[in-house]
Design an enzyme around this catalytic site. Structure first.
Site, PDB file in Angstrom:
ATOM      1  N   ARG A  94       6.999 -10.961   5.196  1.00 42.46           N
ATOM      2  CA  ARG A  94       6.238 -11.128   5.942  1.00 42.46           C
ATOM      3  C   ARG A  94       7.334 -11.955   7.204  1.00 42.46           C
ATOM      4  O   ARG A  94       7.111 -13.641   6.699  1.00 42.46           O
ATOM      5  CB  ARG A  94       5.435 -11.419   6.465  1.00 42.46           C
TER       6      ARG A  94
ATOM      7  N   ASP B  25      -2.765  -7.283  -5.066  1.00 42.65           N
ATOM      8  CA  ASP B  25      -3.469  -6.435  -4.658  1.00 42.65           C
ATOM      9  C   ASP B  25      -4.022  -4.620  -5.463  1.00 42.65           C
ATOM     10  O   ASP B  25      -3.324  -4.766  -6.304  1.00 42.65           O
ATOM     11  CB  ASP B  25      -2.380  -5.538  -3.603  1.00 42.65           C
TER      12      ASP B  25
ATOM     13  N   CYS C 142       0.791  -0.970  -0.110  1.00 45.56           N
ATOM     14  CA  CYS C 142       0.326   0.261   0.038  1.00 45.56           C
ATOM     15  C   CYS C 142       0.972   0.828   0.068  1.00 45.56           C
ATOM     16  O   CYS C 142       1.119   2.587  -0.740  1.00 45.56           O
ATOM     17  CB  CYS C 142      -1.097   0.275   1.015  1.00 45.56           C
TER      18      CYS C 142
ATOM     19  N   LYS D 211     -14.810  -3.166   7.229  1.00 47.57           N
ATOM     20  CA  LYS D 211     -14.635  -3.994   5.806  1.00 47.57           C
ATOM     21  C   LYS D 211     -15.743  -5.059   5.405  1.00 47.57           C
ATOM     22  O   LYS D 211     -16.201  -4.719   6.160  1.00 47.57           O
ATOM     23  CB  LYS D 211     -13.058  -4.913   5.960  1.00 47.57           C
TER      24      LYS D 211
ATOM     25  N   HIS E 159      -5.389  -1.006  -4.875  1.00 47.62           N
ATOM     26  CA  HIS E 159      -5.659   0.468  -3.942  1.00 47.62           C
ATOM     27  C   HIS E 159      -6.814   0.768  -4.982  1.00 47.62           C
ATOM     28  O   HIS E 159      -6.045   1.692  -6.387  1.00 47.62           O
ATOM     29  CB  HIS E 159      -4.525   0.996  -3.225  1.00 47.62           C
TER      30      HIS E 159
ATOM     31  N   HIS F 256      -8.052  -0.431   0.023  1.00 50.93           N
ATOM     32  CA  HIS F 256      -7.279  -1.884   0.128  1.00 50.93           C
ATOM     33  C   HIS F 256      -8.175  -3.169  -0.703  1.00 50.93           C
ATOM     34  O   HIS F 256      -9.529  -3.422   0.170  1.00 50.93           O
ATOM     35  CB  HIS F 256      -7.022  -2.157   1.480  1.00 50.93           C
TER      36      HIS F 256
ATOM     37  N   GLN G 203       0.978 -10.992  -3.860  1.00 47.33           N
ATOM     38  CA  GLN G 203      -0.924 -10.536  -3.584  1.00 47.33           C
ATOM     39  C   GLN G 203      -1.117  -9.553  -4.922  1.00 47.33           C
ATOM     40  O   GLN G 203      -0.479  -9.480  -5.518  1.00 47.33           O
ATOM     41  CB  GLN G 203      -0.712  -9.683  -1.911  1.00 47.33           C
TER      42      GLN G 203
END
Length: 643
Positions: free
Chosen positions: A347, A367, A318, A452, A369, A498, A365
């Site tokens: 991670r 991902d 992000c 969320k 945004h 997100h 990911q």
């Protein structure tokens, strides 16, 4: 009057089905004595809350049996889990699989004795003295850290007293169906520096029928285990000498990943997303600004120093997408801005929780945004939900939806005022309703930075997997001072979303392997067809068929080994190849292939072009099943392949 007596006085029939009670909202034993004026509710057999207490009580039964059979064993923790329970034990000798039937037999003996679960409440210092005298330093550590001024313990039989907050079922006689499942190693309190424990896993249900159904599902899950199938089908590997939790995608797994990524990228571009690529590291101060060092430090790798500046492997994408948004001034006319990336993040996970593809240390990911104005928010959420529906249906998943909102009893935990939160929660609910989606509201599960939507897919054997998430973020736009110039020519704060559909490609791939049992649909299969000549005399024709299909875009192999045709078919079946194209003298003469499907077996001879047309249709439509448009035997003389 006890809670159980209060329930029996109110409704005798309900009392027969009550395992524990809820007093003023708190779960308690039926033997608990509420204060006058309390609200007492039964928690009944068959409910999720009752099952959790039932399983935790079965874990205590396991511990009592172990202490009778193996005196001197120290108890760790024994919680209920989603599928059952476990208990951690500390003893010098190792448990063996042969010990499990003995322990089960002792548990049944304790059930027959119908021993009560007795709650004992004593001052903390007295509890510490008791366990210290028993030589149980593990319990002393737990009580020191977690015990209040008054400590609750539970006694079960003559040998077991354990520090536990409860509640528990009234007695062991309430336990009707259980099974010990496996042994594993564990660390005390999950700390690799702590003592090595031995963990016994088990499960329990209210009825034998439920237990038998679970064991059948478990056997099927073991057959579908992605770690086993990953080796057998040569899809991926994890090599300890390179580092635990790091995934090697082999060529066959890589083909499947490419197909997944191509499908998603094609759909993202069609929906107005911009594909971006960002670095794997950034200066450490970026993660301080984003708040990751404050909230996620334990999951981040140690910084590295380059040119006297600290850099950090990214745990999330992000802040990088924020950097693209903030790279120049933005106008409301540019919004919504949708940025998507297949971004690899790193991670730290404790070695004890690493699990194949499902829990790793480096993963990619899907991902995205989205930066938009408040007026655009609902439609952007609808777009995310529509994309999720398309993706999950394409892969053959049913799914469930949860809306996570604030805990109304503790609004101080959340960033932003009541008005903004109420608007955000209402907007997400309206988007779900516009999509006609059934959803469950989960209070207290919102992130501190916004509400969320979470989406759980249901796989082929009925297991739920958390995949998609759509999260509002009030925090990062503030931290990075993001702005756009509105119609009024004044700066405004954008809304940030997100969004992930698959979550991580590695974890999704593991779920996908187990969902299909390794038998992928044609469009995903790493080898879509294999040509099997009956004798060496047909090898040249087999190569020609293979080349024709490959030129058309299919992934096709030819098995030219000097094996009998039965052995070649068995090998192809074990590799779960969708189509086997058997060619003998007759097929060479007529320019055909005899088609075998992975599940239906022999379905007859067709021309190569007819097979190709049907296969390409299955691939174009991303069909889940082969049977939907399977090739049918030609009713006319086929056109020779070379025509």
């Amino acid at each position: 009057m006890t809670a159980g007596e209060a329930i029996a006085r109110a409704n005798g029939e309900l009392a027969k089905r009550a395992l524990v009670a809820r007093v003023n909202g708190r779960l308690v034993d039926l033997a608990h004595r509420p204060e006058e004026g309390s609200v007492v509710e039964p928690v009944l057999i068959g409910t999720p809350e009752a099952l959790e207490v039932y399983r935790h009580s079965t874990a205590h039964l396991l511990a009592a049996a172990v202490l009778e059979l193996f005196p001197g064993t120290l108890l760790g923790i024994g919680p209920a889990t989603e599928e059952g329970f476990f208990y951690d034990f500390f003893r010098p000798e190792r448990f063996t699989p042969e010990d499990l039937p003995r322990i089960e037999a002792k548990m049944r003996e304790l059930i027959e004795r119908d021993i009560p679960y007795e709650r004992i409440e004593i001052p903390k210092e007295e509890a510490l003295r008791f366990f210290a005298q028993a030589g149980d330093h593990l319990k002393c550590e737990l009580i020191t850290d977690k015990g209040g001024d008054i400590v609750s313990c539970y006694k079960l039989g003559d040998h077991m007293i354990d520090f536990c907050t409860g509640p528990h079922i009234p007695s062991t006689g309430y336990i009707k169906a259980f099974k010990l499942l496996s042994l594993a190693g564990a660390y005390w309190r999950g700390d690799e520096r702590g003592p090595q424990m031995q963990r016994i896993y088990g499960t329990s249900f209210f009825t034998e029928e439920e237990l038998e159904a679970f064991l059948r599902r478990r056997e099927e899950a073991e057959r579908r285990d992605h770690r086993k199938l990953g080796r057998e089908l040569d899809l991926f590997s994890i090599q300890e000498e390179y580092g635990p939790g790091l995934i090697f995608w082999h060529p066959k797994g890589g083909i499947i990943r490419k197909e997944i990524e191509d499908f998603l990228k094609e759909e993202l571009l069609r929906r107005g997303y911009g594909l971006v690529y960002t670095p794997h590291i950034a200066q450490y101060r970026l993660w301080e600004q984003s708040g990751h060092t404050e909230f996620y430090r334990e999951s981040m790798y140690a910084p590295m120093r380059i040119d006297e500046v600290e850099y950090q492997l990214k745990p999330m994408n992000c802040p990088f997408h924020i950097g693209i948004y903030a790279s120049r001034p933005r106008s409301y006319r540019e919004l919504p801005m949708r940025l998507a990336e297949f971004g690899t993040v790193y991670r730290y996970e404790r070695s004890g929780v690493l699990h194949g593809l499902l829990r790793v240390r480096g993963f990619t990911q899907d991902d995205a945004h989205i930066f938009c104005t408040p007026e655009m928010l609902k439609q952007e959420i609808v777009g995310c939900l529509d994309l999720a529906r398309l993706v999950y249906r394409t892969f053959g998943f049913q799914y469930k939806v949860e809306l996570s909102v604030r805990d109304p009893r503790d609004p101080s935990k959340y960033m932003g005022g009541d008005e903004r939160w109420s608007w955000a929660e209402r907007t997400l609910a309206e988007a779900l309703e516009q999509m006609a989606l059934t959803y469950t509201v989960i209070e207290g599960e919102a992130a501190f930075y916004g509400p969320k939507i979470d989406i759980k897919v249901v796989d082929a054997i009925g297991r739920d997997w958390q995949l998609g998430t759509i999260q509002l973020d009030f925090n990062l736009p503030e931290r990075f001072d993001l702005k756009y110039i509105g119609e009024d020519n004044r700066p405004h704060r954008p809304v940030m979303i997100h969004r992930a559909i698959l979550g991580s490609l590695e974890r999704f791939f593991g779920i996908l392997i187990e969902h299909y049992g390794g038998a992928f649909p044609l469009w995903l299969a790493p080898v879509q067809a294999i040509v099997l000549p009956i004798t060496d005399k047909q090898n040249e024709y087999a190569r020609a068929v293979q080349e024709r299909l490959c030129r058309a875009g299919l992934r096709v192999e030819a098995d030219l080994r000097g094996e009998k045709i039965g052995a070649k078919i068995r090998h192809a079946q074990l590799q779960k190849i969708p189509f086997m194209l058997v060619v003998g003298a007759r097929e060479v003469e007529t320019g055909t292939v005899s088609v075998r499907e992975r599940t239906r077996g022999d379905i007859g001879a067709v021309s190569v072009e007819a097979f190709l047309e049907r296969a390409l249709h299955l691939i174009r439509t991303r069909a889940i099943e082969l049977e939907t448009t399977s090739p049918q035997p030609d009713e006319h003389h086929p056109t020779p392949m070379g025509a």
